[in-house]
Design a protein around this motif. Structure first.
Motif, PDB file in Angstrom:
ATOM      1  N   SER A  17       0.828  -1.205   0.000  1.00  0.00           N
ATOM      2  CA  SER A  17       0.000   0.000   0.000  1.00  0.00           C
ATOM      3  C   SER A  17       0.862   1.254   0.000  1.00  0.00           C
ATOM      4  O   SER A  17       1.995   1.244   0.490  1.00  0.00           O
ATOM      5  CB  SER A  17      -0.900   0.029   1.241  1.00  0.00           C
ATOM      6  OG  SER A  17      -1.781  -1.065   1.267  1.00  0.00           O
ATOM      7  N   GLN A  82      -5.432   6.761  -1.332  1.00  0.00           N
ATOM      8  CA  GLN A  82      -4.997   5.553  -0.644  1.00  0.00           C
ATOM      9  C   GLN A  82      -5.013   4.413  -1.645  1.00  0.00           C
ATOM     10  O   GLN A  82      -6.060   4.128  -2.242  1.00  0.00           O
ATOM     11  CB  GLN A  82      -5.921   5.238   0.531  1.00  0.00           C
ATOM     12  CG  GLN A  82      -5.578   3.969   1.274  1.00  0.00           C
ATOM     13  CD  GLN A  82      -4.244   4.052   1.993  1.00  0.00           C
ATOM     14  OE1 GLN A  82      -3.939   5.053   2.622  1.00  0.00           O
ATOM     15  NE2 GLN A  82      -3.438   2.988   1.882  1.00  0.00           N
ATOM     16  N   ASN A  84      -4.250   0.450  -2.147  1.00  0.00           N
ATOM     17  CA  ASN A  84      -4.046  -0.867  -1.517  1.00  0.00           C
ATOM     18  C   ASN A  84      -3.959  -1.944  -2.577  1.00  0.00           C
ATOM     19  O   ASN A  84      -4.353  -1.738  -3.724  1.00  0.00           O
ATOM     20  CB  ASN A  84      -5.191  -1.164  -0.554  1.00  0.00           C
ATOM     21  CG  ASN A  84      -5.296  -0.162   0.572  1.00  0.00           C
ATOM     22  OD1 ASN A  84      -4.304   0.421   1.012  1.00  0.00           O
ATOM     23  ND2 ASN A  84      -6.518   0.053   1.044  1.00  0.00           N
TER      24      ASN A  84
END
Length: 125
Positions: A17, A82, A84
């Protein structure tokens, strides 16, 4: 003058991540719909995700849906991405961009008025 500065890129293994940040200066970020685009070596710049001025609306490219999340903190004048479950095919330079439209959003980079300098994301297999 509006400036966008990305940070948070780097080298990560597949499955890992990263969180990218885009700091906006010169004007409050709440004035803009904010998008993230990416450009891999030898390829065209492509849409990744966008968030509306209020943060109430978002959209994602199919290739990142369920793995990436865009958010914004208007108090900090910053937008985040973000990322991931990263894959080698996510390797690219990531750009944030600001669109001064009043409502809605666009997936076309032609619609965006201001761009950051980009941050490199490299995902190793």
């Amino acid at each position: 003058q509006v400036q966008l500065v990305e940070s948070g890129g780097g080298l990560v293994q597949a499955g890992g991540s990263l969180r990218l940040s885009c700091a906006v200066s010169g004007r409050t970020v709440s004035s803009y719909t904010m998008g993230w685009f990416r450009q891999a070596l030898g390829k065209e710049r492509e849409f990744v995700t966008v968030i509306t001025r209020s943060g109430g609306g978002t959209a994602y490219a199919d290739s990142v849906k369920g793995r990436f999340t865009i958010s914004r903190d208007n108090d900090k004048n910053t937008v985040y991405l973000q990322m991931n479950s990263l894959k080698p095919e996510d390797t690219a330079v990531y750009f944030c961009a600001a669109d001064n439209r009043q409502t809605g959003y666009s997936r076309s980079y032609y619609s965006y008025d201001y761009w950051g300098q980009g941050t490199q994301v490299t995902v190793s297999s």
